[in-house]
Design an enzyme around this catalytic site. Structure first.
Site, PDB file in Angstrom:
ATOM      1  N   ARG A  26     -24.145  21.925  44.730  1.00  0.00           N
ATOM      2  CA  ARG A  26     -24.452  21.015  45.815  1.00  0.00           C
ATOM      3  C   ARG A  26     -24.829  19.674  45.209  1.00  0.00           C
ATOM      4  O   ARG A  26     -25.254  19.598  44.061  1.00  0.00           O
ATOM      5  CB  ARG A  26     -25.608  21.550  46.663  1.00  0.00           C
ATOM      6  N   LYS A  52     -31.000  24.854  47.441  1.00  0.00           N
ATOM      7  CA  LYS A  52     -31.228  24.974  48.877  1.00  0.00           C
ATOM      8  C   LYS A  52     -31.549  26.410  49.272  1.00  0.00           C
ATOM      9  O   LYS A  52     -32.391  26.657  50.135  1.00  0.00           O
ATOM     10  CB  LYS A  52     -29.984  24.489  49.625  1.00  0.00           C
ATOM     11  N   HIS A  54     -20.109  17.177  49.147  1.00  0.00           N
ATOM     12  CA  HIS A  54     -19.836  18.605  49.319  1.00  0.00           C
ATOM     13  C   HIS A  54     -18.377  18.949  49.020  1.00  0.00           C
ATOM     14  O   HIS A  54     -18.032  20.120  48.845  1.00  0.00           O
ATOM     15  CB  HIS A  54     -20.177  19.009  50.753  1.00  0.00           C
ATOM     16  N   ARG A  90     -17.823  21.063  45.833  1.00  0.00           N
ATOM     17  CA  ARG A  90     -18.136  22.486  45.975  1.00  0.00           C
ATOM     18  C   ARG A  90     -17.030  23.214  46.745  1.00  0.00           C
ATOM     19  O   ARG A  90     -16.538  24.254  46.305  1.00  0.00           O
ATOM     20  CB  ARG A  90     -19.480  22.635  46.684  1.00  0.00           C
ATOM     21  N   HIS A 124     -22.840  32.075  46.222  1.00  0.00           N
ATOM     22  CA  HIS A 124     -22.845  32.701  47.537  1.00  0.00           C
ATOM     23  C   HIS A 124     -23.154  34.188  47.403  1.00  0.00           C
ATOM     24  O   HIS A 124     -22.642  34.861  46.508  1.00  0.00           O
ATOM     25  CB  HIS A 124     -21.487  32.527  48.231  1.00  0.00           C
ATOM     26  N   TYR A 157     -16.065  28.284  52.752  1.00  0.00           N
ATOM     27  CA  TYR A 157     -15.775  27.283  51.735  1.00  0.00           C
ATOM     28  C   TYR A 157     -14.333  27.345  51.245  1.00  0.00           C
ATOM     29  O   TYR A 157     -13.847  26.396  50.652  1.00  0.00           O
ATOM     30  CB  TYR A 157     -16.721  27.454  50.543  1.00  0.00           C
TER      31      TYR A 157
END
Length: 370
Positions: A212, A239, A319, A322, A345, A354
């Protein structure tokens, strides 16, 4: 309730640094500040940041979680400090902006469910559903902080939000993934100036680690270990890891003309970075500072460099690195398990968002009949 009951919590570390300037005249604040002249992250307004002299500007609302008002009187300083750390600084700033928007509409806290519902109705169609949901989270936190009844829990608010979702839908605008070939097109445009060398390392490292933008900006020299097969990059906090358990990502040497390991080594040697932040502010004269680049700065680098390669920068953000890694890896045949080792993840479902349209044409059913 007067807005100044929520006192500012920005420390000296939140003071915005000078702005990173590009040839097109665009500027972006570095350190932990948000974008200034070029507002990249609209969820946190720049006027919520401390000014350059370390003083906060005006009577801004901020969720400080110090609970200075009853019923939390009498807490010791250590307890107040720990409670304040229960919410991330970026979340506090976002809440502050949301509450400022609410009070700008002429409403005060504490509020009734009717007041909040009218506010939602007025913003519906202008703000995304996800943004309205965050506004509700800020309002709920503000009411609980002063011991007031939370209007967000009412059936009226729940019904209003259901109606807004049914009317406007809940699809969120997603940044376009920066795929490998697009990334290489941007990298091929870079020269050998200090800012070019920094941006090459930032883009390649951000892509190879699927970080991120906040994680990339927070990297220190001590977080990278060069080994025989490449380098190990440690993310101390993220995060989804607010308790700082940390995780390490392996980045092998590149097999193409663009190697993330070589690019990072070149930048560290050029900037003589031996400690502290890896990615720092560079002024228009090419002078390298010690100021840490911000998350907004990462996004600005992506937009600026992709625009120079002939792409529409409004479609991309920080973003995009990513999302671009996850999509490119899936297109190259990497297993989702291996992709998740890099992205962090925890489930296939969370990763699926994603991998943007990576296999829509793979073994397409229409291709079998047309």
């Amino acid at each position: 309730m007067k807005s100044d009951l929520f006192t500012s919590v920005f420390s000296k570390d939140d003071v915005a640094a000078p702005a990173d300037t590009y040839d097109d005249g665009s500027r972006v604040a570095c350190h932990d500040g948000e974008a200034r002249d070029d507002e990249i992250d609209h969820s946190v307004k720049s006027d919520m940041m401390a000014s350059s002299d370390g003083k906060t500007g005006g009577d801004k609302i901020a969720i400080n979680c110090n609970f200075a008002d009853q019923p939390f009187q009498g807490l010791s300083t250590p307890v107040r400090d720990f409670v304040s750390q229960s919410i991330a600084a970026s979340t506090k700033r976002a809440y502050a902006a949301d509450l400022a928007s609410y009070e700008a509409s002429g409403r005060k806290i504490p509020s009734s469910p009717q007041d909040v519902a009218e506010y939602l109705a007025g913003k519906a169609g202008t703000l995304a559903v996800a943004t309205l949901q965050r506004h509700l989270a800020a309002l709920a936190k503000a009411h609980r902080a002063i011991g007031a009844r939370d209007p967000v829990k009412s059936e009226l608010i729940a019904s209003t939000m259901r109606g807004i979702r049914r009317t406007f839908g809940v699809a969120q605008r997603q940044a376009k993934p920066l795929l490998r070939d697009d990334l290489f097109a941007a990298l091929d445009k870079l020269g050998d100036r200090p800012k070019d060398v920094r941006d090459r390392a930032l883009l390649l490292l951000g892509f190879a680690t699927a970080m991120r933008r906040s994680e990339l900006a927070a990297l220190d020299v001590a977080d990278v270990e060069f080994v025989t097969k490449g380098m190990l990059v440690t993310i101390r906090r993220s995060k989804t890891d607010q308790e700082a358990q940390g995780r390490t990502i392996a980045v092998p040497f590149g097999r193409t003309r663009h190697c993330p390991v070589a690019a990072l080594k070149e930048w560290l040697e050029l900037a003589e970075r031996r400690e502290g932040p890896i990615f720092v502010f560079i002024d228009k004269h090419g002078n390298v500072s010690s100021w840490r680049i911000s998350g907004g700065g990462v996004s600005h680098v992506v937009k600026t460099r992709i625009a120079a390669a002939g792409y529409d920068p409004t479609l991309f953000s920080g973003h995009s690195l990513r999302a671009g890694f996850a999509t490119s890896a899936a297109q190259a045949g990497a297993s989702t398990h291996k992709i998740r080792q890099v992205t962090g993840h925890r489930s296939e479902a969370s990763l699926a968002r994603y991998i943007r349209d990576a296999d829509l044409f793979a073994d397409n059913a229409a291709a079998r009949v047309l």
